[in-house]
Design an enzyme around this catalytic site. Structure first.
Site, PDB file in Angstrom:
ATOM      1  N   SER A 157       0.831  -1.215   0.000  1.00  0.00           N
ATOM      2  CA  SER A 157       0.000   0.000   0.000  1.00  0.00           C
ATOM      3  C   SER A 157       0.867   1.268   0.000  1.00  0.00           C
ATOM      4  O   SER A 157       0.477   2.292  -0.558  1.00  0.00           O
ATOM      5  CB  SER A 157      -0.986   0.006   1.165  1.00  0.00           C
ATOM      6  OG  SER A 157      -0.328   0.255   2.388  1.00  0.00           O
ATOM      7  N   HIS A 184       8.103   3.453   8.940  1.00  0.00           N
ATOM      8  CA  HIS A 184       7.853   2.557  10.072  1.00  0.00           C
ATOM      9  C   HIS A 184       6.616   3.043  10.837  1.00  0.00           C
ATOM     10  O   HIS A 184       6.472   4.249  11.081  1.00  0.00           O
ATOM     11  CB  HIS A 184       9.077   2.540  10.995  1.00  0.00           C
ATOM     12  CG  HIS A 184       8.904   1.610  12.156  1.00  0.00           C
ATOM     13  ND1 HIS A 184       9.011   0.238  12.038  1.00  0.00           N
ATOM     14  CD2 HIS A 184       8.591   1.854  13.454  1.00  0.00           C
ATOM     15  CE1 HIS A 184       8.781  -0.320  13.214  1.00  0.00           C
ATOM     16  NE2 HIS A 184       8.524   0.630  14.089  1.00  0.00           N
ATOM     17  N   GLY A 216      21.052  -0.607  11.906  1.00  0.00           N
ATOM     18  CA  GLY A 216      20.210  -1.116  12.992  1.00  0.00           C
ATOM     19  C   GLY A 216      18.820  -1.501  12.490  1.00  0.00           C
ATOM     20  O   GLY A 216      18.521  -1.434  11.292  1.00  0.00           O
TER      21      GLY A 216
HETATM   22  C1  GRF Z   1       3.760  -0.558   6.816  1.00  0.00           C
HETATM   23  O1  GRF Z   1       3.024  -0.442   8.010  1.00  0.00           O
HETATM   24  C2  GRF Z   1       5.162  -0.039   7.011  1.00  0.00           C
HETATM   25  O2  GRF Z   1       5.244   1.014   7.908  1.00  0.00           O
HETATM   26  C3  GRF Z   1       5.879  -1.245   7.562  1.00  0.00           C
HETATM   27  O3  GRF Z   1       5.321  -2.329   6.867  1.00  0.00           O
HETATM   28  C4  GRF Z   1       3.996  -2.006   6.435  1.00  0.00           C
HETATM   29  C5  GRF Z   1       3.937  -2.219   4.959  1.00  0.00           C
HETATM   30  O4  GRF Z   1       2.650  -2.036   4.450  1.00  0.00           O
HETATM   31  N1  GRF Z   1       7.300  -1.105   7.431  1.00  0.00           N
HETATM   32  P1  GRF Z   1       2.406  -1.970   2.885  1.00  0.00           P
HETATM   33  O5  GRF Z   1       2.986  -3.268   2.313  1.00  0.00           O
HETATM   34  O6  GRF Z   1       3.115  -0.775   2.342  1.00  0.00           O
HETATM   35  O7  GRF Z   1       0.934  -1.912   2.723  1.00  0.00           O
END
Ligand code: GRF
Length: 212
Positions: free
Chosen positions: A20, A116, A150
């Site tokens: 997404s 994140h 990290g």
């Molecule tokens: C998101 O919540 C992102 O912050 C995390 O993994 C998820 C990926 O979602 N790192 P999508 O595949 O972009 O829908």
């Protein structure tokens, strides 16, 4: 009339799942809201829905699977080679379920970014929304940052705060955080393109010095 010329950035997006955030970057690019363009999708998962999204928008994609390589190092190198061949300016991690190795980072110092679902440095790692919910924080959110060696660490580019509501569930909270991710990820790319978000010198020196 003279003005600063902004060069749209070419992005490689690394995604393992639903994609997404990849979609948000594509949409922002297509509607002119982002000074950048998704030039390549790289995935380690042949079943990632992100691939369907790339196909729909005629974005080149490559599937590089761990099982096809004898070592983690060879697998990492294949990813880095694919990024290098594409000549992109930025590598955007978007739900990429693997830790980025120092050798990968050393080939693209200060050019790898991640989104994140928490206000880092709080709640790094998996299930960040659940971690925040269970801790009982009243405000959480999401972060876009430059990636270092990290887990979910590195200089922060932009954050968005999301309040935890009394009637929240992890699912409701996660959905509101995701909406904000879709807003701040394209913004972060634009900030980098415009020189408004620069990786700190010290950080760059450290990334340049990572042993490959
Ligand atoms: C998101 O919540 C992102 O912050 C995390 O993994 C998820 C990926 O979602 N790192 P999508 O595949 O972009 O829908």
């Amino acid at each position: 009339m003279s003005g600063t010329v902004i060069k749209p950035l070419r992005l490689a997006v690394l995604a393992s799942g639903r994609g997404s955030n990849l979609q948000a970057l594509i949409d922002a690019s297509e509607s002119g809201r982002m000074d950048g363009k998704v030039a390549l999708l790289l995935t380690d998962n042949p079943n990632a829905y992100a691939i369907e999204r790339a196909k729909k928008h005629d974005i080149p994609f490559r599937i590089i699977e761990r099982k096809d390589f004898a070592s983690r190092q060879a697998f990492d190198s294949a990813f880095a080679d694919a990024v290098e061949e594409s000549g992109v300016d930025i590598v955007a991690l978007a739900g990429f379920m693997r830790i980025i190795s120092p050798s990968f980072l050393s080939r693209f110092p200060g050019k790898v970014i991640n989104v994140h679902p928490s206000l880092l440095p709080a709640f790094p790692g998996l299930d960040a929304q659940k971690q925040a919910f269970e801790y009982g924080v009243k405000i959480t959110g999401c972060t876009v940052h430059f990636v270092d060696e990290g887990v979910d660490t590195g200089p922060i580019i932009i954050q968005s705060a999301v309040p935890v509501l009394p009637e929240d569930t992890v699912e409701l909270l996660s959905a509101r955080i995701l909406e904000q991710e879709h807003i701040i990820y394209p913004k972060a790319v634009t900030m980098i393109a415009r020189g408004e978000a620069l990786p700190p010198e010290k950080f760059l020196a450290r990334m340049n010095g990572l042993v490959s």
